[in-house]
Design a protein around this motif. Structure first.
Motif, PDB file in Angstrom:
ATOM      1  N   TRP A   1      52.660  55.744 -23.894  1.00 47.37           N
ATOM      2  CA  TRP A   1      51.838  55.351 -25.032  1.00 47.37           C
ATOM      3  C   TRP A   1      50.610  54.557 -24.620  1.00 47.37           C
ATOM      4  CZ3 TRP A   1      52.859  57.660 -29.421  1.00 47.37           C
ATOM      5  CH2 TRP A   1      54.134  58.132 -29.647  1.00 47.37           C
ATOM      6  N   ALA A   2      50.610  54.015 -23.432  1.00 49.52           N
ATOM      7  CA  ALA A   2      49.499  53.176 -22.984  1.00 49.52           C
ATOM      8  C   ALA A   2      48.293  54.031 -22.621  1.00 49.52           C
ATOM      9  CB  ALA A   2      49.920  52.359 -21.771  1.00 49.52           C
ATOM     10  N   GLY A   3      47.114  53.512 -22.923  1.00 46.82           N
ATOM     11  CA  GLY A   3      45.892  54.220 -22.546  1.00 46.82           C
ATOM     12  C   GLY A   3      45.633  54.098 -21.059  1.00 46.82           C
ATOM     13  N   ASP A   4      44.647  54.833 -20.596  1.00 46.18           N
ATOM     14  CA  ASP A   4      44.358  54.848 -19.169  1.00 46.18           C
ATOM     15  C   ASP A   4      43.964  53.476 -18.627  1.00 46.18           C
ATOM     16  OD1 ASP A   4      44.945  57.517 -18.973  1.00 46.18           O
ATOM     17  OD2 ASP A   4      42.857  58.162 -19.218  1.00 46.18           O
ATOM     18  N   GLY A   5      43.291  52.664 -19.398  1.00 43.84           N
ATOM     19  CA  GLY A   5      42.831  51.364 -18.915  1.00 43.84           C
ATOM     20  C   GLY A   5      43.706  50.203 -19.364  1.00 43.84           C
ATOM     21  N   ALA A   6      44.939  50.462 -19.776  1.00 49.82           N
ATOM     22  CA  ALA A   6      45.794  49.420 -20.346  1.00 49.82           C
ATOM     23  C   ALA A   6      46.084  48.293 -19.361  1.00 49.82           C
ATOM     24  CB  ALA A   6      47.093  50.022 -20.855  1.00 49.82           C
ATOM     25  N   VAL A   7      46.342  48.619 -18.115  1.00 47.82           N
ATOM     26  CA  VAL A   7      46.657  47.583 -17.128  1.00 47.82           C
ATOM     27  C   VAL A   7      45.440  46.706 -16.889  1.00 47.82           C
ATOM     28  CG1 VAL A   7      47.342  47.148 -14.736  1.00 47.82           C
ATOM     29  CG2 VAL A   7      48.469  48.948 -16.049  1.00 47.82           C
ATOM     30  N   GLN A   8      44.285  47.316 -16.750  1.00 44.41           N
ATOM     31  CA  GLN A   8      43.065  46.527 -16.547  1.00 44.41           C
ATOM     32  C   GLN A   8      42.755  45.685 -17.782  1.00 44.41           C
ATOM     33  OE1 GLN A   8      41.352  46.223 -13.592  1.00 44.41           O
ATOM     34  NE2 GLN A   8      40.430  44.513 -14.696  1.00 44.41           N
ATOM     35  N   ASP A   9      42.995  46.226 -18.960  1.00 42.46           N
ATOM     36  CA  ASP A   9      42.798  45.455 -20.192  1.00 42.46           C
ATOM     37  C   ASP A   9      43.705  44.232 -20.216  1.00 42.46           C
ATOM     38  OD1 ASP A   9      40.931  47.307 -21.005  1.00 42.46           O
ATOM     39  OD2 ASP A   9      42.295  48.344 -22.398  1.00 42.46           O
ATOM     40  N   GLN A  10      44.930  44.397 -19.763  1.00 44.47           N
ATOM     41  CA  GLN A  10      45.879  43.293 -19.693  1.00 44.47           C
ATOM     42  C   GLN A  10      45.386  42.218 -18.726  1.00 44.47           C
ATOM     43  OE1 GLN A  10      49.768  44.492 -18.436  1.00 44.47           O
ATOM     44  NE2 GLN A  10      50.469  42.414 -18.102  1.00 44.47           N
TER      45      GLN A  10
END
Length: 88
Positions: free
Chosen positions: A5-14
């Protein structure tokens, strides 16, 4: 690459959100204006060098250190743990 469900940039957003929160917290803790000549906790004199180095200083070194240690113990936000489950 799709990661559920996470978008491609979810980790960087976090990571960005964690850094932004830390910077905002640090900025809120900065004091402004003239510092005190005596500690507001223990009434010990605050040296001139400390008042020049730390604008708006209100505590002596010992009281500031005790306050910092107390605040460090209260900080228990685990942003990574709460969001990792959403990223899987």
């Amino acid at each position: 690459m799709a990661t559920g469900w996470a978008g491609d940039g979810a980790v960087q957003d976090q990571i960005d959100a964690t850094v932004d929160d830390a910077v905002a917290r640090a900025r809120r803790q900065l004091k402004h204006g003239p510092g005190l000549t005596r500690c507001e906790e223990c009434d010990a004199p605050i040296p001139e060098a400390r008042r020049r180095a730390v604008p708006g200083v209100r505590l002596c070194v010992a009281c500031q250190q005790a306050q910092d240690e107390q605040e460090q113990g209260l900080s228990s936000i685990n942003r990574r743990g709460s969001k990792d489950s959403q990223l899987r």
